[in-house]
Scaffold this active site. Structure first.
Site, short mmCIF file in Angstrom:
data_model
loop_
_atom_site.label_atom_id
_atom_site.label_comp_id
_atom_site.label_asym_id
_atom_site.label_seq_id
_atom_site.Cartn_x
_atom_site.Cartn_y
_atom_site.Cartn_z
N HIS A 120 0.84 -1.20 0.00
CA HIS A 120 0.00 0.00 0.00
C HIS A 120 0.87 1.25 0.00
CE1 HIS A 120 -3.88 2.01 0.96
NE2 HIS A 120 -3.10 2.89 1.57
N CYS A 129 -1.63 7.32 1.55
CA CYS A 129 -2.57 8.34 1.10
C CYS A 129 -3.20 8.90 2.36
CB CYS A 129 -3.63 7.73 0.19
SG CYS A 129 -4.94 8.88 -0.23
N ASP A 136 2.95 9.47 -12.39
CA ASP A 136 3.20 8.65 -11.20
C ASP A 136 4.71 8.66 -10.95
OD1 ASP A 136 3.36 6.46 -9.34
OD2 ASP A 136 1.48 5.71 -10.16
N ARG A 164 6.02 6.84 -8.21
CA ARG A 164 6.27 5.84 -7.17
C ARG A 164 7.32 4.82 -7.60
NH1 ARG A 164 0.28 4.04 -5.88
NH2 ARG A 164 0.13 4.50 -8.10
ZN LIG Z 1 -5.93 7.86 -1.99
#
Ligand SMILES: [Zn+2]
Length: 449
Positions: A276, A279, A361, A363
């Site tokens: 995960h 956020c 993105d 990440r």
């Molecule tokens: Zn989120």
């Protein structure tokens, strides 16, 4: 791959000339500044010793902690340093504030008495397989024991991994008990609904040649880019080509383990795992524009159930807020999405991010599998994720995925259908037949909050 722009290696000859120029420029930058702990002068950077020997060499990928050598990012004994940057990730800056305000003695070293891991992570072959782990120190939790002699002699060696135990007390898990999806067993799930876990905090430790390899660029290019994009924050990236380990000022990873950690050594143990990415808006505050918290909670329930069935559940939580673009960028994108002509629509979901941030993105899941390599996983039986990027990174690095567990539709929050439709259209895993409903999904406008 979507969202990632390939890093093109620069021509080596040109790089060398640039490197020499930069090294020369930096070496003139020694200036008198405020009083520091030992001297009135601040040393802007260091250079390799004339004989090319560091006191504590690092042999990344060696089969034991002792042979690999300690990673030393101390700021109090310059001569001992064998890594670029300092400990604590982004919190190094708060440490600096604590020193500035007089609250912290700058040369204080941690007292590590009784801080050793609360559970044992079995050492596995991956810890020393070439190129397998490049973004954390596999022995980061054991340094107080392995290097106790050096620490007793005054060398400032610090753990980069800490392992403890916790109970998770979540309303949603109590709900799962009420509805019979989880059972109280008094061991993993307690009578009050809380869940027993082991939790592991990991600070990033980057082995630069390995990181460069993952991103398909040369180490020199990587070093120069890191130097330039942090506005020269770490001159040793340029002046110390003999140092290959970097402690980057970024957030780390937390692993939550459900079930008996010793089962990691048994390759038949059924593994349920969610990877995960942070956020804060959804995970902590329940903001309904995305599916992050519902998916995280779904993952926790799946992990608890897996442990109750004799397997192991693993949540890996990475501090990569807003696709690693940060929360300010993320909120700017929300506004741009909500205010665009036609309103917030799945069809322009990725485009709006790219307009603000330049990439969709950041990440870059290439580094994500390291935490799972460290746990010794070669297979995940149930991957609680629909992300094609995470799946590709895991499988690409030799971790087989048996089953992918999607987020049940009823858990998608009201305003998050735009995100879900956009991601599915872009390649997110979905067990349904592929359908492009990205044009039909429109989210709440800014005046509807
Ligand atoms: Zn989120």
């Amino acid at each position: 791959m979507r969202g990632s722009k390939a890093l093109v290696p620069t021509e080596p000859l040109k790089i060398d000339r640039q490197a020499r120029r930069k090294r020369r420029a930096i070496s003139f930058l020694v200036s008198a500044m405020n009083r520091s702990n030992r001297t009135d002068h601040i040393r802007i950077t260091s250079h390799p010793e004339p004989h090319g020997k560091t006191r504590y060499p690092i042999h990344w990928g060696a089969p034991s902690a002792r042979e690999r050598g300690p990673v030393i990012g101390t700021v109090s004994r310059q001569g001992d340093r064998n890594a670029i940057g300092s400990h604590g990730g982004s919190y190094a800056l708060y440490r600096a504030l604590a020193v500035s305000s007089g609250a912290l003695d700058p040369i204080r070293r941690p007292d590590l008495t009784n801080t050793h891991p609360a559970v044992t992570i079995p050492q596995v072959a991956q810890w020393s397989e070439p190129g397998r782990i490049v973004s954390l120190d596999p022995w980061g939790h054991l340094v107080a024991d392995v290097f106790k002699t050096q620490i007793a002699e005054g060398v400032d060696i610090r753990p980069t991994i800490a392992i403890t135990k916790a109970r998770l007390d979540l309303n949603e898990m109590q709900n799962a008990i009420v509805h019979g999806r989880l059972k109280v067993d008094g061991d993993l799930v307690h009578a009050n609904g809380s869940i027993a876990v082991s939790k592991i905090a990991i600070d990033p430790v980057w082995y630069l040649p390995g990181i460069a390899h993952r991103f398909g660029c040369s180490e020199t290019t990587l070093r120069h880019t890191l130097f330039e994009q942090t506005a020269g924050m770490f001159p040793e990236l340029v002046t110390r080509p003999d140092l290959h380990v970097f402690l980057p000022p970024i957030g780390g990873t937390t692993i939550y383990m459900f079930g008996d950690v010793e089962k990691l050594s048994d390759s038949t143990t059924k593994i349920t795992c969610r990877v995960h990415d942070e956020c804060n808006g959804s995970d902590v505050f329940g903001s309904d524009i995305c599916t992050c918290r519902p998916y995280l909670i779904h993952g926790i329930e799946e992990c608890a159930r897996a442990a109750q069935q004799g397997g192991l559940g693993i949540i890996v939580y990475n501090r990569k807020e807003g696709r690693a673009l940060g929360e300010v960028t993320k909120f700017l994108v929300y506004n741009a999405r909500k205010r665009q002509e036609g309103g917030d629509a799945a069809s322009a979901y990725f485009e709006r991010t790219e307009c603000v941030a330049g990439v969709q993105d950041a990440r870059f899941q290439q580094l994500m599998p390291d935490a799972l390599h460290w746990l010794g996983l070669r297979r995940i039986d149930r991957l609680v994720s629909m992300s094609d990027m995470k799946y590709d990174a895991l499988v690409g690095q030799g971790i087989a995925v048996v089953e992918r567990v999607p987020l049940p539709d009823e858990l998608v929050p009201a305003d998050a259908h735009v995100e879900m439709a956009a991601k599915k259209a872009a390649g997110y895993y979905s067990p349904e037949l592929p359908q492009d409903d990205s044009a039909a999904s429109v989210g709440r406008s800014l005046d509807k909050y």
